[in-house]
Design a protein around this motif. Structure first.
Motif, mmCIF file in Angstrom:
data_model
loop_
_atom_site.group_PDB
_atom_site.id
_atom_site.type_symbol
_atom_site.label_atom_id
_atom_site.label_comp_id
_atom_site.label_asym_id
_atom_site.label_seq_id
_atom_site.Cartn_x
_atom_site.Cartn_y
_atom_site.Cartn_z
ATOM 1 N N ALA A 1 0.834 -1.062 0.094
ATOM 2 C CA ALA A 1 0.082 0.039 0.001
ATOM 3 C C ALA A 1 0.833 1.108 0.038
ATOM 4 N N ALA A 2 1.899 1.182 0.721
ATOM 5 C CA ALA A 2 3.014 2.422 0.841
ATOM 6 C C ALA A 2 3.571 2.519 -0.685
ATOM 7 N N GLN A 3 3.702 1.466 -1.530
ATOM 8 C CA GLN A 3 4.496 1.625 -2.662
ATOM 9 C C GLN A 3 3.414 2.187 -3.599
ATOM 10 N N GLN A 4 2.371 1.736 -3.602
ATOM 11 C CA GLN A 4 1.123 2.192 -4.361
ATOM 12 C C GLN A 4 1.072 3.727 -4.164
ATOM 13 N N ILE A 5 1.127 4.212 -2.921
ATOM 14 C CA ILE A 5 1.232 5.673 -2.738
ATOM 15 C C ILE A 5 2.293 6.203 -3.510
ATOM 16 N N GLN A 6 3.276 5.848 -3.607
ATOM 17 C CA GLN A 6 4.578 6.188 -4.274
ATOM 18 C C GLN A 6 4.214 6.447 -5.827
ATOM 19 N N THR A 7 3.735 5.325 -6.324
ATOM 20 C CA THR A 7 3.411 5.082 -7.790
ATOM 21 C C THR A 7 2.360 6.096 -8.052
ATOM 22 N N ASN A 8 1.375 6.521 -7.367
ATOM 23 C CA ASN A 8 0.470 7.624 -7.489
ATOM 24 C C ASN A 8 0.973 8.733 -7.658
ATOM 25 N N ILE A 9 1.547 9.295 -6.620
ATOM 26 C CA ILE A 9 2.198 10.665 -6.207
ATOM 27 C C ILE A 9 3.242 10.932 -7.416
ATOM 28 N N GLU A 10 4.071 9.942 -8.050
ATOM 29 C CA GLU A 10 4.969 10.263 -9.012
ATOM 30 C C GLU A 10 4.433 10.456 -10.275
ATOM 31 N N ARG A 11 2.922 10.166 -10.624
ATOM 32 C CA ARG A 11 2.462 10.380 -11.623
ATOM 33 C C ARG A 11 1.804 11.797 -11.704
ATOM 34 N N LEU A 12 1.722 12.735 -10.694
ATOM 35 C CA LEU A 12 1.070 13.978 -10.317
ATOM 36 C C LEU A 12 2.016 14.981 -10.431
ATOM 37 N N PRO A 13 2.497 15.512 -11.392
ATOM 38 C CA PRO A 13 3.431 16.812 -11.238
ATOM 39 C C PRO A 13 3.102 17.611 -10.306
ATOM 40 N N LEU A 14 1.961 18.209 -9.980
ATOM 41 C CA LEU A 14 1.580 19.020 -8.967
ATOM 42 C C LEU A 14 2.303 18.562 -7.534
#
Length: 850
Positions: free
Chosen positions: A142-155
């Motif tokens: 779940a922690a790694q999924q948060i990383q993946t999601n954040i890195e897709r959002l430049p803002l």
């Protein structure tokens, strides 16, 4: 001594209790205002409330719903996944919940991993908005999924979590920046309950400023008493008589209390500059007293008429003391010419304090001396003349040694001072103007450490706003209705419609006109009426569409290219703007893949993406980047440095880019943000200080010529001042010390005090020559009591500021170091250069051939 001053001193010696009573009542009465003190460390207040840059900054904050923010950072360098682990993310989640419960926090705008949306594709043409971290993750996956999601959002990437993944940030917007210290303390209390291996930091300009205010208040309570103690010890070493030295300490304390009481009583806040008033006045207030005590201790002999000796001593010193007090106060009053309100207040009250100290000195000191007991006076004489003390003291011997050098090596001294002046003048050209409120703390202070660590990990914690506004004129409802041949039958409808629409903003008129025409089209109309209304409707809709400037893909493309130039320059850590929002939503509406991370090719498509974005949990975030009428947009720049030099470089870069890539017609660029305001008040301060310094320099020169009634003596009086100012500021340029606010204000002190010693030396030398008619004998006598008194005063003032060297706040240390330097240089120039020049030019100075 003139009649008025003579009567004043006579009253003081014959009615001392009256003087005591008046001074006591004045001190207690005005001092009673001090408990009402209010601290102010907001750099915005360095500009007047109506200054255009400050007005625009505040308007920008209102237009885009921007708030001052505290930055909370966490760094995890022990876990291989950085902050993307269950413990760190759980602490971030818990801290965020705690912060949301703190009074004074703008909950809706708080930015944390747990309070922002993850934007993803739910299906073709459909977007899903869901909380990035609705609860603390319980698994590494779940922690790694948060990383993946954040890195897709430049803002969010490199704003909420660093690119290296080792640091995360929480941006805490606050309602009132004056509450930042309290809120930061509440946050620290929660952080202290965590037992993880992460390192937590708190920074941001609001908390730095408020923290400085808290520590400044503490520093005021420590440094002023320490300065008083230092001066007391020095005076005891000089005179070895506690009853005698009690008098100048009373003068100093009364001066500080009355001056600060008046400042607070008049409703002024205590800023960083005015907080130093007590420290400045404490040593300066005893200068005249030291001259009086020095001459009194040398002249008085047991059995003499005490009152007569006191009146003779004060009468002998009255003129030079008056001159020095007036010129010193002029130096500080000149600061009132600067456009910086806190500096104006500082200059005004220090100038007043100096004049007040003079009045108290020539009234209270004679009154006090006239009441000293015979036993105390006998002890004074025994101490001063025991084993040659006084004339044989180390200071006296040093003064006589300087006299031999000054009169025996005139040519060498002139050459040496000339060389120093030339090198110093070159050093002045090397001065770098720079300031940053975070640098007001020592390098190991938690604020500085937090600032350094977070800016090493993130794109930057300093904010600047580039505001783009379309100021082109829009057609009004009246102009559109008059653009065609209107049938007479619609005249009444037109009048009613215009009256209903009113005279609001053009974009509002367009919207209301479209609604009014649409309603009218549903009524029975002739073909002529229908054609007219259709044409006006087309024109109104076209104008309405064009009015939404920042929905235009070409305009957004311009902002995008400007952002790319800023990033490529290396001056800006990151920029966030409306194109970033549009491109993310457009990507998810299309394929969700990187190739669709681009701007749509039509205004309608842009409008669609923005409409979709407003379906998120944080729809109002859109209005941080654009106003609801889409006529103004904001580019949020993140800088890793708050230094005004770096912000100036960014401004120059943007100006250069706009010059080579003209903006779309009608659009203008303006700046806001604390980093920009720092540049503005620095520029105002430098220009204002230069004007006030030059103005005061000319004024002091004229005063010297008038007071000495001699152009030659006027020029001589300005020599120590000129060389001291040039040397001190040349040294600043040579060693690379930034020219900041404390350094700028020291120019007034340099101007005021550097001429003091020269006035005493010249006035006493002229009077001595009138008695002796011998240049050689005059110089010999000048390096007895007069030179000793000047040396004592230089030591009192210089060492009186030494407690500042142990302060935790850099501006206080800066003042302490440079004031000691100013006193040492000005005293040496006075005691070496002046007698050398006077001896060489004795035919002009003394009009004597011998």
């Amino acid at each position: 001594m003139n009649t008025l001053s003579g009567k004043l001193v006579a009253i003081s010696t014959h009615k001392p209790l009256w003087i005591y009573a008046v001074l006591l009542l004045l001190t207690l009465g005005i001092g009673s205002q001090i408990p009402r003190i209010t601290i102010d460390t907001d750099p915005e207040n360095m500009l007047a409330a109506d200054h255009p840059a400050r007005t625009f900054h505040n308007q920008t904050k209102a237009n885009f719903a921007m708030h001052d923010a505290i930055v909370v950072g966490v760094v995890n360098e022990t876990d291989a996944n950085g902050v993307y682990n269950t413990t760190s993310l759980s602490d971030i989640f818990d801290l965020t919940q705690s912060i949301l419960a703190i009074d004074g926090v703008v909950d809706a705008d708080l930015m944390s991993i747990s309070t922002v949306d993850n934007i993803s594709q739910a299906g073709p043409g459909t977007i899903r908005f869901e909380w990035m971290m609705p609860e603390a993750p319980v698994s590494d996956a779940a922690a790694q999924q948060i990383q993946t999601n954040i890195e897709r959002l430049p803002l969010l990437y490199d704003t909420l979590v660093s690119q290296n993944g080792k640091a995360a940030a929480i941006y805490v917007p606050i309602i009132d920046k004056n509450e930042s210290y309290r809120i930061a303390e509440d946050i620290r209390a929660t952080i202290d309950t965590f037992d993880g291996t992460e390192q937590w930091y708190i920074t941001g300009l609001p908390v730095a400023e408020d923290q400085f205010g808290f520590e400044m208040f503490v520093q005021m309570g420590i440094s002023a008493p320490l300065a008083g103690l230092t001066i007391f010890i020095l005076l005891f070493i000089f005179f070895r008589n506690i009853p005698l030295i009690t008098a100048p300490m009373i003068v100093a304390m009364a001066t500080v209390i009355v001056t600060m009481g008046l400042l607070i009583g008049f409703g002024f806040t205590v800023h960083i500059m005015s907080s130093m008033i007590a420290i400045f006045l404490m040593p300066i207030a005893v200068v005249d007293s030291v001259h009086i005590l020095s001459e009194f201790s040398d002249r008085y002999k047991p059995g003499e008429d005490l009152k007569a000796v006191v009146e003779e001593v004060v009468g002998h010193l009255f003129t030079p003391m008056l001159y020095t007090s007036v010129t010193s106060s002029v130096g500080f009053f000149s600061l009132m010419l600067t456009p910086i309100p806190p500096v104006q207040i500082f200059g005004a009250f220090v100038g007043f304090g100096i004049l007040f100290a003079f009045v108290v000195t020539i009234t209270f000191i004679p009154a006090y001396l006239s009441r000293m007991s015979e036993s105390a006076l006998e002890k004074l004489q025994a101490a001063m003349h025991e084993d040659g003390a006084g004339q044989g003291s180390n200071i006296a011997r040093m003064a006589r040694g300087l006299g031999k050098l000054a009169t025996g090596r005139q040519g060498l001294l002139l050459a040496a001072f000339g060389a120093v002046f030339v090198v110093s003048a070159w050093g002045v050209t090397q001065i770098q103007i720079n300031d940053n409120p975070v640098r007001w703390f020592k390098s190991d202070h938690e604020i500085r450490v937090a600032d350094r660590v977070l800016n090493e990990n993130f794109a930057g914690t300093y904010n600047a706003y580039l505001v783009l506004t379309d100021r082109s004129e829009l057609p009004t409802a009246a102009s559109l209705l008059e653009s065609g041949d209107m049938p007479d039958s619609l005249a009444g409808w037109k009048s009613e419609t215009l009256a209903a629409i009113g005279s609001g903003a053009p974009e509002e008129q367009l919207q209301n006109l479209i609604v009014a025409i649409d309603d009218k089209l549903f009524s029975d109309l002739s073909d002529e009426e229908m054609t007219y209304l259709d044409n006006v409707m087309v024109s109104a809709e076209q104008a309405n569409s064009q009015s939404k400037t920042f929905q235009n893909p070409e305009v957004l493309a311009y902002i995008e290219s400007l952002q790319e130039a800023l990033t490529a320059s290396g001056l800006v850590g990151k920029s966030n703007a409306l194109p970033d929002v549009v491109k993310v939503v457009n990507r998810e509406l299309r394929s969700g893949e990187a190739q669709d991370y681009q701007l749509p090719d039509s205004g309608n498509a842009v409008a669609q993406t923005l409409l979709q974005y407003q379906s998120s949990h944080r729809p109002n975030d859109l209005w941080h980047f654009v106003t609801p009428d889409y006529r103004s947009a904001l580019v949020w720049l993140q800088l890793t440095s708050g230094d005004n030099q770096d912000m100036t470089a960014v401004i120059e870069l943007v100006d250069s880019y706009i010059a080579s890539h003209p903006m779309p017609a009608g659009i203008e660029a303006d700046w806001a943000g604390k980093a920009y305001l720092n540049v503005v008040w620095q520029e105002n301060m430098v220009a204002g200080m230069l004007d006030s310094l030059l103005g005061a320099f000319v004024m002091v020169f004229i005063m010297m010529v008038v007071l000495f009634r001699s152009l030659v003596y006027g020029i001589l009086a300005m020599l120590p001042l000129t060389i001291t100012i040039t040397f001190i500021y040349g040294l600043i340029g040579i060693v690379g010390k930034d020219y900041d606010m404390p350094i700028a204000v020291l120019s007034a002190l340099t101007l005021g005090l550097s001429v003091d010693f020269a006035i005493h030396f010249l006035e006493r030398a002229r009077a001595t020559f009138n008695d002796t008619q011998s240049v050689k004998q005059t110089m010999a006598l000048m390096f007895e009591e007069p030179a000793t008194a000047i040396s004592r005063n230089a030591l009192v003032i210089a060492l009186g500021f030494t407690p500042l060297l142990f302060a935790p706040l850099v501006p206080y240390i800066t003042v302490g170091v440079f004031l000691a330097s100013i006193m040492a240089v000005s005293a040496l120039v006075t005691l070496l250069l002046l007698p050398a020049v006077m001896s060489l030019g004795h035919k002009i100075v003394f009009k004597s051939a011998k």
